[in-house]
Structure formats: structure tokens, C-alpha cells
Design an enzyme around this catalytic site. Structure first.
Site, mmCIF file in Angstrom:
data_model
loop_
_atom_site.group_PDB
_atom_site.id
_atom_site.type_symbol
_atom_site.label_atom_id
_atom_site.label_comp_id
_atom_site.label_asym_id
_atom_site.label_seq_id
_atom_site.Cartn_x
_atom_site.Cartn_y
_atom_site.Cartn_z
ATOM 1 N N GLU A 236 114.851 191.678 26.158
ATOM 2 C CA GLU A 236 113.873 192.717 25.812
ATOM 3 C C GLU A 236 114.570 193.967 25.269
ATOM 4 O O GLU A 236 114.032 194.660 24.406
ATOM 5 C CB GLU A 236 113.003 193.037 27.045
ATOM 6 C CG GLU A 236 111.997 191.919 27.293
ATOM 7 C CD GLU A 236 111.582 191.739 28.736
ATOM 8 O OE1 GLU A 236 111.834 192.634 29.566
ATOM 9 O OE2 GLU A 236 111.013 190.664 29.050
ATOM 10 N N SER B 117 110.536 182.520 33.619
ATOM 11 C CA SER B 117 109.415 181.866 34.288
ATOM 12 C C SER B 117 109.808 181.089 35.541
ATOM 13 O O SER B 117 109.239 180.038 35.831
ATOM 14 C CB SER B 117 108.655 180.953 33.308
ATOM 15 O OG SER B 117 108.080 181.720 32.257
ATOM 16 N N LYS C 121 111.599 195.213 35.645
ATOM 17 C CA LYS C 121 111.291 195.722 34.296
ATOM 18 C C LYS C 121 110.565 197.076 34.405
ATOM 19 O O LYS C 121 110.862 197.848 35.311
ATOM 20 C CB LYS C 121 110.495 194.683 33.502
ATOM 21 C CG LYS C 121 111.185 193.311 33.545
ATOM 22 C CD LYS C 121 110.593 192.308 32.606
ATOM 23 C CE LYS C 121 111.362 190.990 32.736
ATOM 24 N NZ LYS C 121 110.900 189.965 31.808
HETATM 25 P P1 PGA Z 1 110.093 186.201 33.949
HETATM 26 O O1 PGA Z 1 111.265 187.179 33.405
HETATM 27 O O2 PGA Z 1 110.587 185.666 35.269
HETATM 28 O O3 PGA Z 1 108.893 187.096 34.082
HETATM 29 O O4 PGA Z 1 109.932 185.124 32.939
HETATM 30 C C1 PGA Z 1 112.616 186.857 33.574
HETATM 31 C C2 PGA Z 1 113.477 187.937 32.995
HETATM 32 O O5 PGA Z 1 113.142 188.483 31.937
HETATM 33 O O6 PGA Z 1 114.520 188.299 33.585
#
Ligand code: PGA
Length: 248
Positions: free
Chosen positions: A97, A210, A13
Site C-alpha cells: 500500500e 487474507s 493500517k
Molecule cells: P489483509 O492484509 O490481511 O487484510 O489481507 C494483509 C496486509 O496487508 O498486511
């Protein structure tokens, strides 16, 4: 059919400066000989350097988004061809996102996936329901809408990976029940089979949301789960490698 090789992909990200490449180096060193495929998607500013570090290793490098067009007046955007030009081989499209922050529609995500293919990239296409949609019992309808609207024609096991990421599970520490993950993956695979017949046999469906060292082994062993898309836990090589090691 035989279980396809799992893929564990890290999505950094909007995280990562030059210093973070040390984590990538550790990931590359630790991922050698892994039983699954491994990919890391750093921010665009690090793509070229990440590709250079990963050259000759078992770790593929990918972008996190691309524009649908090949070039033009789109300030701040990246064409899929630019991602290929860095030496990267993967691109994530349709992450929730981006769907939320940038209002990306299914039609736009579809065009981005087509752009990724045009540029020779393997596309990781994200879908998943919000908490309200799950509570309303609409999960399968949402997945159907997203699959129909954002997956282009011509999907194959080689060019497409689906990431099932319940929006409410991303970055929250919450995960669906094992039964709910299995059901969602089975549903996605059923729809892909209906639309693409044998052509999409073997398209991998990753779970995302997660995934951590503590739950990876259980999640990655579930029926229909062909790997994971990992956000937060991909930033630290030791966590990410523990997830890689948990892949069947
Ligand atoms: P996360 O994000 O593992 O921090 O929950 C997963 C993703 O958005 O690909």
C-alpha cells in the site's frame, strides 16, 4: 534446519482510535503463553499508548512505516528513531500500500529498512507480486527484483523478517494455492541463502494476504511459512487470537 519460532504480526493500517485499545488489551491478555511470537502494529497515533499497554507482555509493538532520515524537514513523516523512542521494537517497511499509494521504490524501501536497523528495530519488509504480474508468470522475477533492491546488506535472522504478500491477496479474501505459497517462500529463502549464506539462515518469511481464522492453520503449517502478517483480521482480538493459536 530447525523451524524458527513463528511470528504472527497484526497490521492495523489506518484503523484505530483510543477505543480500539480494548482490542489490543484483549489481544495481550489472550496471547500470553502463545507458542509463536506476536506483534501488533497500530497507527502511529496509538504507538505510545500501545507500548504502555503491552509492557511486560508477550506482545511486541511496531510501527507501519518510517522515513530513512533521522530527523529533518519531512512534514508528516516519522523517523525510525521516533518509533524506537515510543518503546516499539518493530517496523514494517515496503508494504504494497505504501509502494502504491506513495510510489515507494525498492531503493527507498531499502533505505527505510536500514533506518529501522540503525534505530534498533526488527524490520518486517514486504514484497509481493500484483495480479497482472502473476498472470504474466513474472512472480519470481518480481520477488527477485524486490529482494535485490529493497533488502539491505547485513540481514540476519534477528534484524529482518520478510513478508510475502501477493498484492492481489491483500484485503480481497483471495489467497494463492498452497503450492504457490510454498513455491514463493522456497524461492525467497533460496535467494536469501544465495546472498547472505549462513548469515540469513533463520530469517523468517511470513505469508500475508487474507489470512483469517478459517485458513490460518493450513497456511501457517505450510513448508517455509514462518508466520503471518495479518491486516483486517488483526483488528478484532478474537479473530487475531484464533490466528495466533493456529501457529505451530
Ligand atoms: P489483509 O492484509 O490481511 O487484510 O489481507 C494483509 C496486509 O496487508 O498486511
Amino acid at each position: 534446519m530447525e523451524r524458527p519460532k513463528s511470528l504472527v504480526a497484526g497490521n492495523w493500517k489506518m484503523n484505530g482510535l483510543e477505543a480500539s485499545l480494548a482490542e489490543l488489551d484483549a489481544t495481550i491478555a489472550g496471547a500470553g503463553g502463545a507458542s509463536c511470537e506476536v506483534a501488533v502494529c497500530p497507527p502511529a497515533t496509538l504507538l505510545t499508548r500501545a507500548v504502555a499497554r503491552a509492557a511486560g507482555s508477550d506482545v511486541a509493538i511496531g510501527g507501519q512505516d518510517c522515513h530513512a532520515a533521522t530527523n529533518g524537514a519531512h512534514t508528516g513523516d516519522l523517523a525510525a528513531e521516533m518509533i524506537t523512542d515510543t518503546g516499539a521494537s518493530v517496523v514494517i517497511v515496503g508494504h504494497s500500500e505504501r509502494r502504491t499509494d506513495h510510489g515507494e521504490t525498492d531503493a527507498e524501501v531499502r533505505a527505510k529498512a536500514e533506518a529501522g536497523w540503525r534505530a534498533g528495530l526488527t524490520v518486517i519488509l514486504c514484497i509481493g507480486e500484483t495480479e497482472a504480474e502473476r498472470r504474466a508468470g513474472a512472480t519470481e522475477d518480481v520477488l527477485d527484483r524486490q529482494l535485490a533492491g529493497s533488502v539491505p546488506d547485513g540481514a540476519t535472522a534477528a534484524n529482518l523478517v520478510i513478508a510475502y504478500e501477493p498484492v492481489w491477496a491483500i484485503g480481497t479474501g483471495l489467497t494463492p494455492s498452497e503450492d504457490d505459497i510454498v513455491a514463493a517462500h522456497a524461492h525467497i529463502k533460496r535467494r536469501l541463502r544465495e546472498r547472505f549464506a549462513d548469515g540469513a539462515e533463520g530469517v523468517r518469511v511470513l505469508y500475508g494476504g487474507s489470512v483469517k481464522p478459517g485458513n490460518a492453520e493450513t497456511i501457517l503449517a505450510l513448508d517455509g511459512v514462518n508466520g503471518a502478517l495479518v491486516g483486517g483480521a488483526s483488528l478484532k482480538a478474537s479473530d487475531f487470537l484464533a490466528i495466533v493459536a493456529a501457529a505451530p
